[in-house]
Design an enzyme around this catalytic site. Sequence first.
Site, short mmCIF file in Angstrom:
data_model
loop_
_atom_site.label_atom_id
_atom_site.label_comp_id
_atom_site.label_asym_id
_atom_site.label_seq_id
_atom_site.Cartn_x
_atom_site.Cartn_y
_atom_site.Cartn_z
N CYS A 1 14.42 -12.54 14.48
CA CYS A 1 14.72 -11.13 14.73
C CYS A 1 14.50 -10.83 16.21
CB CYS A 1 13.83 -10.24 13.87
SG CYS A 1 14.04 -10.53 12.09
N CYS B 1 11.13 -8.96 17.27
CA CYS B 1 9.92 -9.32 16.54
C CYS B 1 8.67 -9.17 17.39
CB CYS B 1 10.02 -10.76 16.03
SG CYS B 1 8.55 -11.31 15.13
N CYS C 1 -2.66 3.55 8.25
CA CYS C 1 -3.50 3.15 9.37
C CYS C 1 -2.99 3.77 10.67
CB CYS C 1 -3.50 1.63 9.50
SG CYS C 1 -4.58 1.00 10.80
N CYS D 1 -6.59 -6.49 14.06
CA CYS D 1 -5.34 -5.75 13.87
C CYS D 1 -4.16 -6.70 14.03
CB CYS D 1 -5.24 -4.61 14.90
SG CYS D 1 -3.66 -3.74 14.91
N ASP D 2 -3.12 -6.47 13.24
CA ASP D 2 -1.91 -7.29 13.30
C ASP D 2 -1.26 -7.24 14.68
OD1 ASP D 2 0.07 -8.92 12.22
OD2 ASP D 2 1.29 -7.24 11.58
N CYS E 1 -4.54 20.79 22.25
CA CYS E 1 -3.25 20.79 21.56
C CYS E 1 -3.38 21.36 20.15
CB CYS E 1 -2.66 19.39 21.49
SG CYS E 1 -1.04 19.33 20.69
#
Length: 354
Positions: free
Chosen positions: A18, A21, A251, A272-273, A316
Amino acid sequence: MPLSIMVKPASSACNLRCEYCFYTAVAKKREVFDKGMLSLETSEKMISSAFECSKDFVGFVFQGGEPLIRGIDFYREFVSLVKKYNTSGAEVSFAVQTNGTLLNDEWCEFFRENNFLVGVSLDGNEEQNKYRVYPDGSASFGDIMVGIELLKKHNVQFNVLSVLTKNLANTFRDSYKFFKSMGLSYLQYIPCLRDFDSDDDVYVMNNEDYLNYLNSAFRMYYNARLRGTPFSIRQFDNYVLLAHGSCPEQCGMKGGCSEQFVVEGDGSVYPCDFYCNDEQCLGNINDTSFAQMRKSKKALDFISSSFEKKDECNECKYYYLCRGGGCKRNNASFNYCETYKKFFSQNEGKILSL
């Protein structure tokens, strides 16, 4: 305390190439690009450590690369090991994210029998899926569609994950119509990430692109809810939760990172990925337990740093919905603050009404 583990049983290996990716980009920056196939010995250490660390809930999510490359026998043994070590009767969930091209009847029967939630990576119709290609550049769309039909045939619970590129953001209606025609109603759109070392905007949305997506997608989402024929877009589901004071399940949408361990093919563990790099490695499950890593300074610092707000967040009015722009890695890729302010200014009332 619940424990969430993302497992990379085939590391960065994948049968597709891909074009956008993110994991390929992450792995290329490591000293070792491909960490190899996850062994059953390392899996057993991971599983036993998981149930020592949590007696309540353990979730295993298999991703890649392409996790099905590891082979179905590995998964059968993995499920058996989970049953062996879950002596306290903790709740267990299994999920797998796949490009769908390797699915067959045997895989689908296994997923149904073991209550796996399957996520299929698909951006939309054939033209919109043009970035998901084989190494020779040929399209994967036809094979993915065969895989989806097999999941339907075997009554496997599944949803769709799409990478939100510049192209998809501006053609969302076509994507929605395609998924609707397929009877797919559980959708997740993840913004395409810019490589840390690149300013390439071929795939990455700018503020205008993202606003086009948010407004178009939310209009359809909102109108479907009013008609009583709702479908799920995960981001908007979570905005509704936040609007009513509930805790989001996605997440990054809590205002910072959730605790998660990512286990690579050699047993290396990361928080974390998106950050499976050498700098963020927490250790190796073969010699360090999840309980030890959970308390480590590196793990705690990674999570605490994600809750640091930008100065403009303090004043904000939409912070209760935006939570600082969501995912830490998304913010590092592109600052969509301008987009969120415009989107919420136009749609806050509608979100609150749902």
